[in-house]
Write a protein that holds these residues in place. Sequence first.
Motif, PDB file in Angstrom:
ATOM      1  N   PHE A 375     -13.741  -4.482   8.035  1.00 55.82           N
ATOM      2  CA  PHE A 375     -13.710  -3.134   7.487  1.00 55.82           C
ATOM      3  C   PHE A 375     -14.053  -3.097   5.996  1.00 55.82           C
ATOM      4  CE2 PHE A 375     -10.578  -3.629  10.883  1.00 55.82           C
ATOM      5  CZ  PHE A 375     -11.133  -2.773  11.827  1.00 55.82           C
ATOM      6  N   SER A 376     -13.513  -4.051   5.222  1.00 55.29           N
ATOM      7  CA  SER A 376     -13.716  -3.998   3.775  1.00 55.29           C
ATOM      8  C   SER A 376     -13.134  -5.249   3.130  1.00 55.29           C
ATOM      9  CB  SER A 376     -13.041  -2.742   3.196  1.00 55.29           C
ATOM     10  OG  SER A 376     -13.247  -2.650   1.811  1.00 55.29           O
ATOM     11  N   ALA A 377     -13.226  -5.294   1.835  1.00 50.69           N
ATOM     12  CA  ALA A 377     -12.546  -6.303   1.027  1.00 50.69           C
ATOM     13  C   ALA A 377     -12.233  -5.648  -0.305  1.00 50.69           C
ATOM     14  CB  ALA A 377     -13.410  -7.544   0.839  1.00 50.69           C
ATOM     15  N   VAL A 378     -11.192  -6.117  -0.957  1.00 53.72           N
ATOM     16  CA  VAL A 378     -10.758  -5.555  -2.232  1.00 53.72           C
ATOM     17  C   VAL A 378     -10.371  -6.715  -3.142  1.00 53.72           C
ATOM     18  CG1 VAL A 378      -9.127  -4.023  -3.413  1.00 53.72           C
ATOM     19  CG2 VAL A 378      -9.859  -3.490  -1.090  1.00 53.72           C
ATOM     20  N   GLY A 379     -10.667  -6.581  -4.423  1.00 55.59           N
ATOM     21  CA  GLY A 379     -10.263  -7.639  -5.332  1.00 55.59           C
ATOM     22  C   GLY A 379     -10.681  -7.345  -6.752  1.00 55.59           C
ATOM     23  N   ASN A 380     -10.494  -8.360  -7.597  1.00 58.91           N
ATOM     24  CA  ASN A 380     -10.926  -8.236  -8.991  1.00 58.91           C
ATOM     25  C   ASN A 380     -11.681  -9.486  -9.394  1.00 58.91           C
ATOM     26  OD1 ASN A 380      -8.548  -9.863  -8.992  1.00 58.91           O
ATOM     27  ND2 ASN A 380      -8.262  -9.463 -11.166  1.00 58.91           N
ATOM     28  N   LEU A 381     -12.685  -9.301 -10.224  1.00 62.80           N
ATOM     29  CA  LEU A 381     -13.458 -10.408 -10.777  1.00 62.80           C
ATOM     30  C   LEU A 381     -13.140 -10.496 -12.254  1.00 62.80           C
ATOM     31  CD1 LEU A 381     -16.967  -9.890  -9.120  1.00 62.80           C
ATOM     32  CD2 LEU A 381     -15.114 -11.387  -8.373  1.00 62.80           C
ATOM     33  N   MET A 382     -12.925 -11.724 -12.719  1.00 66.00           N
ATOM     34  CA  MET A 382     -12.594 -11.927 -14.121  1.00 66.00           C
ATOM     35  C   MET A 382     -13.583 -12.900 -14.730  1.00 66.00           C
ATOM     36  SD  MET A 382      -8.432 -12.166 -13.739  1.00 66.00           S
ATOM     37  CE  MET A 382      -8.146 -12.314 -15.490  1.00 66.00           C
ATOM     38  N   GLY A 383     -14.135 -12.522 -15.875  1.00 66.34           N
ATOM     39  CA  GLY A 383     -15.101 -13.389 -16.542  1.00 66.34           C
ATOM     40  C   GLY A 383     -15.385 -12.887 -17.934  1.00 66.34           C
ATOM     41  N   ALA A 384     -16.115 -13.709 -18.696  1.00 65.65           N
ATOM     42  CA  ALA A 384     -16.418 -13.361 -20.075  1.00 65.65           C
ATOM     43  C   ALA A 384     -17.278 -12.101 -20.156  1.00 65.65           C
ATOM     44  CB  ALA A 384     -17.129 -14.525 -20.764  1.00 65.65           C
TER      45      ALA A 384
END
Length: 437
Positions: A375-384
């Motif tokens: 159905f979906s995916a959820v998250g956060n990306l962290m980077g410079a």
Amino acid sequence: MKQKKHKIVIVGGGAGGLELATRLGNKLGKKGLADITLVDAQNTHFWKPLLHEVAAGSLNAFEDELSYLAQAKWNHFRFIPGRMASLNRGDKSISLSPIVDEQNRQVVPARTLEYDQLVISVGSTANDFNTAGAKEHCLFLDNRKQAERIHTTLINHYQHAQACGDNVSKLRIAIIGAGATGVELAAELHYAAIELAHYGLDAIKPENLEVTIIEGGERILPALPERISSSVHKQLLKMGIRVMTGQLVSEIKSNGLLTRDEEFIESDIRIWAAGIKAPEFLNQIAGLESNRINQLIVKPTLQTTQDDQIYAMGDCASCTLTNNGESVTIPPRAQAAHQQASLLAKSLISQVKDGNQPLEFNYKDYGSLISLSRFSAVGNLMGAITGDMMIEGTLAKWFYISLYRMHQMTLFGKFRTGTLILKDLIIRTTRPQLKLH
């Protein structure tokens, strides 16, 4: 007189342990600079973050398992099947328990392996916090065998309902714990209910699969940012999944579970997905320092505090680093194990080749992604560049899939990983969308 070859023994063939053995085999074993040995109680490797898909039937573990013997041959290390039983720091050796068959007949006797440097990477198991009835009445999701047991139990319920011809049958599943494993499993089970009905097992209709997640904390996914937790919570509710937060489980029974608030939640299947701990045998093994959940305490170099020739990494290790003046304990995640394997490979290669001092680990949090099945995916990306950016939908799903492909690239290289991707695409057109047995 021929000089003895340096011996590095790695115990545990999970994501981190197998990646480390592969890197060391290609850099040291191939050139004859060291003997690299991997020890694991199983004969095959399976990426643990995919176990919830095996449990629901979305993934056939047989198609994605990797033989340790084959990987050892291809990458110049040695694989020895066995389970670590004890450690002798004085003799620099470990002992392995005998291997027995289903009739308890000894197949392989107890053995002893010597090492110059030892890496312990045995992962973690579920922590039931000694909850009454948990061991007797819950299914767990620590390994492939347990995941397949959950799937078999699920299919048995569906086949029973189909044989009885009861079109109003219900199936109630309670998942204890709303971390990543519990949440992802709930979404996969919802998808499985839809697919099972499509394939004719429709006595239990999708709307009659009642999945309940019980979480002791104030919100689901407590280790992730609140905005992600809130978004996932809303999507679970849209799927018809019941979410209970702030509810601690006091007892598990054969027909349900009891919360500390005295609420009884009826269930046909109970799955424990709350908390982790390192295997019991690590608790102060050979005088090594461990914490309350059996993790070995390690320095920033990943060396154990009591013995510089013994390293620990992944879920079975507790590593605390200082970041901007604050102490940060590395979370038990796949990305942490991957980074530790990469660092430890460079460190051990440098020590063997040039006699350098061990390198220190520096953890980089690249964010977290939660899969909600197809159905979906959820998250956060962290980077410079991106900072802390929340993503969801198709883009998040692609990033989630890429995590497994990165693991495969470490083990197989780019070309073979490309052929595996092509193989998976072909299989999807020739196999059912769900494992039906």
